[in-house]
Design a protein around this motif. Structure first.
Motif, short mmCIF file in Angstrom:
data_model
loop_
_atom_site.label_atom_id
_atom_site.label_comp_id
_atom_site.label_asym_id
_atom_site.label_seq_id
_atom_site.Cartn_x
_atom_site.Cartn_y
_atom_site.Cartn_z
N LYS A 232 -8.60 -0.94 0.40
CA LYS A 232 -7.79 -1.42 -0.71
C LYS A 232 -7.19 -0.24 -1.47
O LYS A 232 -7.80 0.83 -1.54
CB LYS A 232 -8.63 -2.29 -1.66
CG LYS A 232 -9.02 -3.63 -1.07
CD LYS A 232 -9.70 -4.52 -2.10
CE LYS A 232 -9.99 -5.91 -1.51
NZ LYS A 232 -10.63 -6.80 -2.49
N THR B 217 -2.38 -9.48 4.71
CA THR B 217 -2.62 -8.38 3.77
C THR B 217 -4.11 -8.06 3.70
O THR B 217 -4.51 -6.90 3.59
CB THR B 217 -2.09 -8.76 2.38
OG1 THR B 217 -0.68 -9.00 2.47
CG2 THR B 217 -2.34 -7.65 1.37
N GLU B 218 -4.95 -9.09 3.81
CA GLU B 218 -6.39 -8.86 3.78
C GLU B 218 -6.84 -8.00 4.95
O GLU B 218 -7.70 -7.13 4.80
CB GLU B 218 -7.14 -10.21 3.80
CG GLU B 218 -7.00 -11.04 2.53
CD GLU B 218 -5.60 -11.63 2.35
OE1 GLU B 218 -4.90 -11.85 3.38
OE2 GLU B 218 -5.20 -11.84 1.19
N HIS C 228 0.85 -1.19 0.00
CA HIS C 228 0.00 0.00 0.00
C HIS C 228 0.89 1.24 0.00
O HIS C 228 2.09 1.15 0.26
CB HIS C 228 -0.91 0.01 1.23
CG HIS C 228 -2.26 0.65 1.00
ND1 HIS C 228 -2.43 1.87 0.38
CD2 HIS C 228 -3.52 0.23 1.31
CE1 HIS C 228 -3.71 2.17 0.31
NE2 HIS C 228 -4.41 1.19 0.86
N TYR D 271 -5.96 -4.40 4.30
CA TYR D 271 -6.91 -3.75 3.40
C TYR D 271 -8.25 -3.50 4.09
O TYR D 271 -8.97 -2.55 3.75
CB TYR D 271 -7.10 -4.58 2.14
CG TYR D 271 -5.88 -4.60 1.23
CD1 TYR D 271 -4.92 -3.60 1.31
CD2 TYR D 271 -5.68 -5.63 0.31
CE1 TYR D 271 -3.81 -3.61 0.48
CE2 TYR D 271 -4.57 -5.64 -0.52
CZ TYR D 271 -3.64 -4.63 -0.43
OH TYR D 271 -2.54 -4.63 -1.25
#
Length: 408
Positions: free
Chosen positions: A199, A190-191, A47, A194
């Motif tokens: 995202k 990572t989910e 990100h 986000y």
């Protein structure tokens, strides 16, 4: 070190909001970065964290150590002389037992990266969450809960004490460069990142002339995440901790000039006098006042140099002669003894001084417990802030003395 001068030609790229200056994607400028890029076969970009005149900063996963890191890609024209890299290496080489070390972001890796716009210095540091400034902005009334505000003030002082013990002046201390840690962040998937960061929103980069974008620029850019959801996590953490970050203005021993925000700049910065780590003591006093309340100690609606100097004089009295005589607009507002001229008052039409005691009295908490807790601190705060806000750097107390005198 200065940023690339604006290109004399017409803009090349269609303008996009809340991202870095796209015109700086050229020789000597930014390095183009994309989500899921793998850097050095080790760091995978997850990100965007932020950007500035000299760099973009990204959240990445260190696949060797299985942790998140912050990666700063410095523009190529500033990479060879990067003082930030030199200072961070110096800090890393310093004694590690100081209690304030844990409140300073650590350099984890440092390397050069060849790209289409030149050779870039890349700094990999510990990652933290949103800044104190952003968290305050997202809170109703702009006030941190009292226990958190007190910890931010105390930990910032301890972090600076560590830096000064290393012979390092930070040079740019303000709420935007003090970040909150996110509890348990390195174990996140990572989910989950986000879920809380949102995202990455990818805005396509387009040339105004309709020609294809060259490798000098990314195919898309990413705006930094909205901090609101992260803010809620940070404020729930009673054991919150901070990290002092961004060493782009930092120095060893002394420096000729600094770009500290004017509301946090010591007078020797404003008047381009000799600079030492004592500038941090002044900046910390301004930060402590702001985080305990909801406004700045020295305020200027238009971030105007002269307005800030007026507020200094109103609060702390006449400047030392060498700065007083250097200030060209002094006779617009003041007599030579630093009393206001009759026609130079504030909006009420009544020019007056506002001492530090009165300024501290302006701090109000919204809850009774917080107000009681703050009220018990005010007498000690007036003493320590008064000693931190001395005009002459040699008259200011040391940062170690600040740590010992703070009432929390």
């Amino acid at each position: 070190m200065s940023p690339l001068a604006p290109d004399a030609q017409q803009p090349l790229y269609a303008w996009l909001e809340d991202v870095e200056d796209l015109e700086q994607y050229r020789s000597g400028g930014y390095h183009p970065v994309h989500i899921d890029d793998e850097i050095q076969g080790r760091y995978r970009i997850v990100h965007k964290l932020g950007y500035g005149t000299y760099s973009t900063v990204w959240l990445a996963r260190d696949q060797q150590r299985d942790r998140f890191v912050a990666m700063k890609f410095i523009i190529a024209s500033a990479s060879a002389e990067s003082p930030e890299a030199r200072v961070l290496r110096h800090i890393n080489a310093s004694e590690g037992s100081h209690p304030g070390r844990k409140f300073v972001a650590t350099l984890l890796d440092d390397f050069e990266l060849q790209g289409p716009n030149g050779l870039h210095r890349c700094l990999v540091t510990e990652v933290a969450g949103p800044s104190v400034g952003k968290v305050r902005y997202e809170i109703s009334g702009g006030k941190l809960p009292t226990p958190i505000a007190r910890k931010v003030a105390s930990q910032s002082a301890q972090g600076l004490a560590f830096l000064h013990s290393c012979g390092v002046g930070h040079g740019d201390l303000h709420p935007g460069n003090v970040l909150f840690d996110i509890p348990g962040f390195h174990s996140w998937s990572t989910e989950k990142v986000y879920k809380y960061f949102g995202k990455p929103i990818k805005d396509t980069v387009e040339r105004i002339d309709g020609q294809p974008v060259t490798p000098s620029a990314p195919s898309y850019v990413v705006a930094p995440p909205d901090p609101l959801r992260i803010v809620r996590l940070v404020l729930k953490a009673n054991d919150c901790t901070i990290k002092i970050t961004d060493f782009g203005e930092s120095f060893l021993t002394t420096r000729s000039s600094l770009n500290t925000p004017i509301s946090f700049a010591a007078p020797e910065i404003i008047f381009q006098d000799s600079i030492s780590p004592k500038v941090d003591v002044w900046s910390l006093a301004c930060l402590i006042y702001e985080v305990l309340g909801n406004h700045r100690l020295l305020e200027s609606f238009f971030v105007d140099r002269d307005e800030i100097i007026i507020e200094m004089v109103r609060t702390l009295g006449k400047l030392p002669d060498r700065w007083w005589s250097q200030w060209e607009k002094r006779d617009v507002f003041f007599e030579e003894d630093a009393t206001f001229k009759p026609d130079s008052g504030d909006q009420s039409g009544e020019p007056r001084t506002v001492g530090l005691n009165e300024r501290l009295g302006d701090i109000r908490r919204d809850d009774d417990d917080g107000q009681r807790e703050l009220s018990s601190d005010l007498e000690a705060l007036e003493v320590v802030l008064g000693k931190m806000l001395r005009y002459e750097p040699e008259d200011r107390i040391s940062i170690e003395e600040v740590v010992s005198l703070l009432p929390f």
